[in-house]
Design a protein around this motif. Structure first.
Motif, PDB file in Angstrom:
ATOM      1  N   ARG A   1       0.975  -1.486   0.073  1.00 44.08           N
ATOM      2  CA  ARG A   1       0.060  -0.063  -0.001  1.00 44.08           C
ATOM      3  C   ARG A   1       0.679   1.600   0.230  1.00 44.08           C
TER       4      ARG A   1
ATOM      5  N   LEU B   1       1.202   2.768  -3.271  1.00 46.55           N
ATOM      6  CA  LEU B   1      -0.195   3.268  -3.806  1.00 46.55           C
ATOM      7  C   LEU B   1      -0.008   4.946  -3.362  1.00 46.55           C
TER       8      LEU B   1
ATOM      9  N   CYS C   1       1.351   6.047   3.587  1.00 41.78           N
ATOM     10  CA  CYS C   1       0.034   5.172   3.701  1.00 41.78           C
ATOM     11  C   CYS C   1      -0.383   5.271   5.043  1.00 41.78           C
ATOM     12  N   VAL C   2      -1.624   5.629   5.375  1.00 38.97           N
ATOM     13  CA  VAL C   2      -2.191   5.862   6.863  1.00 38.97           C
ATOM     14  C   VAL C   2      -3.061   4.642   7.320  1.00 38.97           C
ATOM     15  N   ALA C   3      -2.936   3.278   6.332  1.00 35.89           N
ATOM     16  CA  ALA C   3      -3.412   2.238   6.548  1.00 35.89           C
ATOM     17  C   ALA C   3      -4.906   2.439   6.921  1.00 35.89           C
ATOM     18  N   CYS C   4      -5.643   3.257   6.166  1.00 33.07           N
ATOM     19  CA  CYS C   4      -7.133   3.352   6.421  1.00 33.07           C
ATOM     20  C   CYS C   4      -7.790   2.280   5.577  1.00 33.07           C
ATOM     21  N   ASN C   5      -7.149   1.666   4.523  1.00 32.99           N
ATOM     22  CA  ASN C   5      -7.882   0.554   3.745  1.00 32.99           C
ATOM     23  C   ASN C   5      -9.053   1.032   3.004  1.00 32.99           C
TER      24      ASN C   5
ATOM     25  N   ALA D   1      -9.952   3.070   0.137  1.00 27.19           N
ATOM     26  CA  ALA D   1      -9.757   3.195  -1.169  1.00 27.19           C
ATOM     27  C   ALA D   1      -9.081   2.121  -1.762  1.00 27.19           C
ATOM     28  N   CYS D   2      -8.321   1.004  -0.933  1.00 28.44           N
ATOM     29  CA  CYS D   2      -7.651   0.043  -1.462  1.00 28.44           C
ATOM     30  C   CYS D   2      -8.376  -1.050  -1.154  1.00 28.44           C
TER      31      CYS D   2
ATOM     32  N   CYS E   1      -6.377   5.344  -3.787  1.00 28.01           N
ATOM     33  CA  CYS E   1      -5.909   5.537  -2.517  1.00 28.01           C
ATOM     34  C   CYS E   1      -6.539   6.955  -2.063  1.00 28.01           C
ATOM     35  N   MET E   2      -6.840   6.891  -0.682  1.00 27.22           N
ATOM     36  CA  MET E   2      -7.446   8.033  -0.178  1.00 27.22           C
ATOM     37  C   MET E   2      -6.367   9.336  -0.334  1.00 27.22           C
ATOM     38  N   VAL E   3      -4.992   9.004   0.118  1.00 25.09           N
ATOM     39  CA  VAL E   3      -4.127   9.879   0.019  1.00 25.09           C
ATOM     40  C   VAL E   3      -3.557  10.411  -1.446  1.00 25.09           C
TER      41      VAL E   3
HETATM   42 FE1  SF4 Z   1      -3.072   3.293   2.275  1.00 26.19          FE
HETATM   43 FE2  SF4 Z   1      -5.475   4.319   2.782  1.00 26.19          FE
HETATM   44 FE3  SF4 Z   1      -4.140   4.550   0.497  1.00 26.19          FE
HETATM   45 FE4  SF4 Z   1      -4.937   2.436   0.963  1.00 26.19          FE
HETATM   46  S1  SF4 Z   1      -6.498   3.838   0.635  1.00 26.19           S
HETATM   47  S2  SF4 Z   1      -2.974   2.795   0.213  1.00 26.19           S
HETATM   48  S3  SF4 Z   1      -4.511   2.146   3.170  1.00 26.19           S
HETATM   49  S4  SF4 Z   1      -3.660   5.645   2.498  1.00 26.19           S
END
Ligand code: SF4
Length: 692
Positions: free
Chosen positions: A316, A319, A337-341, A343-344, A356-358
């Motif tokens: 991730r 991403l 990556c903030v590990a929000c999951n 958008a992935c 990806c959110m960010v």
């Molecule tokens: Fe990381 Fe969230 Fe982006 Fe997935 S959507 S790669 S968890 S920041």
């Protein structure tokens, strides 16, 4: 330093530029009918950002092995043609791409007219909610051949390596585990026979590709399932895989159905490294990769320094930032990556296209500048707020030589270097420095526009400044840090402590465009006792160090859950008693599938009480009185009451920009709070920048 991580590595005969491997991610557009263009562009962006070996998302070795409808199947000649283009372009750019050979087994979720899922035994899958057909022995042998044929294709198509997907609870794991392999034949009955399938696959793949082609085996180091594969068996299995011809072992943790979180934000970074170390101890000199919940190169460096592991797999984080490696090498800020999951993984779970959110550019690498809305954004987002002037017609409006600042404090005035030399660059004001506004400003500046950001608060960050206080979400501050650092580099002027209001018409007139990203205000429902001093809205509660010992949270969405998480965090003094009071019967119903269960389990562990079906709320100085879902009257003792009952758009500025007649877009919470989440807000900021 990053000496260890940036040192060259090796898998079999394959020389690697550094010790980071980009782990496999299913993207959802592997099978898009575009001659592989979008897929190639995704990997090429990572090559340009310094990625070494990258592993593709799974490619099914047979139709029954496909995970979801639309999954790429290697028997499909059109899919192989696309892969040939992808492998060719990545190779030509100097990248290294491994094809992941995949079979979902009982996890497969086929279309109604698709093939039936198959597995070692007919054990129902909690993922697909289907019961697979048990394979006959001849069928097992055929799948071994399917893997060999897939590997042969990989070499023929121009990939640099193959990875065999033997982890996460897919088919190969299903053979290994006594929970899913109930056979008593050559493929099951005791650990030796349960191992045989994975070992046979590696041996067949090795035979298909020859001695010099790199073969990585992705295996599960700990399935985190009660009654699953024990440690001794894992160690023996690892040695057998090496003996069968694997050049490296990539160690995964947990199955998709394991009751233990592995990749969610509640998992501390690096938590699973010891699992990979156990495998490394079993196989000695052979390269072993650690994976799961590692999101910075500094962590990878610490892993390599503190263990005998050879390589670190990160997925991730690539991403979130395609230039993860290059930026880290150069000491530049990284989009973490903030590990929000959100958008992935959550999208992948429902067969949707990943982003990806960010980093809303994920999935649009082939057309980064096109005005098309990113996946997951409502393309009609701003339709009710049409551009009120022709943007090209306002190019001769006077430029703000230096914006006039009325309100102290003014901090972070940007550097004088502007990127304004780009032909056609225009002046844009972004009002609001939350994630949506910062993203819009960043993308506008990248496009060469002269951007000024006005933020009413003393600090940028908006809702992410609240989120980063929640346990496990500290990295949300990194998103803000990354974007503000980028704005500085790009010459954007950021004024904090500077609200823009109805009286600022003259200021707004100086711009060719305005992005309204003013966010939200907490909704304060009319509540008897709601004006008492110990009742506060969630915004202040997040930043309040003086929460009482007994906290009642009114509301049942993600923010209420975050607050409960924050308030119940163990610290000095006795644990807080936290109660969530919600009107509905399901807490955080919109939270992503991969995260919700893990977060709720954590709340249970901390003994947070949840009262559902709440009616007739009344607050007095030491309790909240209510009628619960069963119709019973209850009093919940509380010395702090936090209201997290939704949000309203902070959209007062919209009327002003309309009156001024300047081109504008309204994004994020200021546009609409219904169904608002950070993925949508940031994607709208990005889309607005493209639309200017
Ligand atoms: Fe990381 Fe969230 Fe982006 Fe997935 S959507 S790669 S968890 S920041």
């Amino acid at each position: 330093g990053l000496e260890r991580v940036l040192r060259p590595g090796r898998i079999g005969r394959l020389a690697l530029p550094h010790r980071i491997v980009m782990g496999a991610m299913h993207l959802g557009w592997e099978n898009r009918d575009d001659d592989g263009r979008a897929l190639a562009a995704f990997y090429l962006a990572r090559v340009a950002g310094g990625a070494g070996l990258m592993v593709t998302g799974g490619a099914a070795v047979s139709a029954a092995g496909a995970d979801v409808p639309g999954f790429g199947v290697l028997d499909d000649a059109a899919f192989r043609d696309r892969l040939r283009r992808v492998a060719g372009e990545v190779g030509a750019a100097g990248g290294l791409l491994a094809l992941q050979l995949f079979h979902a087994g009982r996890y497969a979720r086929p279309a109604a007219d698709g093939p039936r899922p198959v597995a070692p035994s007919a054990v129902p899958s909690p993922i697909s909610r289907l019961t697979p057909d048990a394979l006959p022995a001849a069928g097992v042998a055929r799948i071994v051949e399917d893997f060999a044929r897939g590997a042969h294709h990989a070499r023929d198509l121009g990939f640099s390596a193959v990875e065999i997907m033997g982890s996460e609870g897919y088919l190969i794991d299903q053979f290994l585990s006594p929970l899913t392999n109930r056979r008593d034949d050559e493929w099951g009955g005791d650990p030796q026979r349960r191992m045989r399938f994975g070992v046979a696959v590696v041996r067949a793949v090795r035979a298909a590709v020859g001695a010099d082609f790199p073969v990585v085996m992705r295996m599960t180091g700990d399935d985190l399932l009660p009654g699953g594969t024990d440690r001794d068996t894992v160690a023996q299995y690892a040695r057998a895989l090496v003996a069968a011809g694997a050049d490296a072992l990539n160690v995964g943790v947990g199955w998709h159905e394991s009751p233990v979180p592995t990749v969610q934000a509640v998992v501390p970074p690096g938590h699973w490294v010891p699992v990979a170390s156990v495998v490394k101890a079993a196989v000695g000199g052979l390269p072993v990769l650690a994976s799961n919940r590692i999101n910075r190169l500094t962590q990878a460096e610490a892993i390599l320094a503190g263990t005998t592991l050879d390589l670190v797999s990160m997925a991730r984080p690539f991403l979130a930032d395609p230039a993860l490696v290059e930026r880290s090498r150069a000491g530049r800020p990284v989009n973490i990556c903030v590990a929000c999951n959100q958008a992935c993984i959550d999208r992948s779970l429902v067969g949707a296209v990943v982003s990806c959110m960010v980093n809303p550019l994920v999935g649009r690498e082939a057309d980064p500048g096109s005005g098309a809305a990113p996946a997951g954004t409502d393309p009609t987002a701003s339709a009710e707020l049409p551009a009120s002037t022709d943007p090209t017609g306002s190019a001769d409006l006077p430029m703000p030589a230096e914006p006039v600042i009325h309100v102290e404090p003014v901090t972070r005035a940007g550097p004088v270097v502007r990127v304004g030399a780009v032909a056609g660059s225009r002046a844009v004001a972004v009002v609001g420095a939350g994630p949506a506004g910062l993203r819009a400003a960043h993308d506008l500046a990248l496009a060469g526009h002269r951007v000024t950001v006005y933020e009413a608060d003393r600090e940028p960050g908006g809702q992410f400044r609240l989120a980063c206080r929640v346990p496990g979400k500290a990295d949300y501050a990194e998103t803000i840090r990354f974007l503000t650092a980028e704005l500085t580099r790009l010459g954007v002027v950021l004024h904090t402590g500077r609200p823009v209001a109805g009286a600022d018409e003259d200021l707004l007139r100086r711009y060719d465009g305005v992005i309204v990203a003013t966010g939200v205000v907490p909704r304060r429902p009319d509540l008897p006792g709601g004006a008492l001093p110990h009742v506060r809205d969630y915004g202040t509660a997040f930043t309040d160090d003086a929460l009482g010992r007994r906290v009642a949270v009114i509301g049942g969405g993600g923010i209420a859950v975050d607050l409960a998480h924050l308030a119940s965090e163990p610290g000095a003094g006795p644990p807080r008693q936290v109660t969530i009071l919600l009107r509905g019967d399901r807490l955080a119903p919109r939270m992503g599938r991969s995260t919700r269960w893990a977060v709720l389990a954590e709340l249970r562990r901390r003994q947070v009480t949840v009262v559902t079906g709440v009616r007739g709320l009344r607050v007095d100085p030491d309790a909240v009185h209510l009628v619960d879902g069963t119709g019973a009257a209850r009093s919940v003792p509380a010395d702090t009451v936090v209201v997290a009952a939704g949000q309203l758009p902070a959209d007062a500025l919209v009327r002003t920009v309309r009156r001024v007649g300047v081109w504008h877009r309204v994004v994020g919470g200021a546009r609409d709070t219904v169904g608002l989440d950070a993925v949508r807000a940031i994607a709208e900021g990005h889309a607005a920048a493209l639309a200017f």
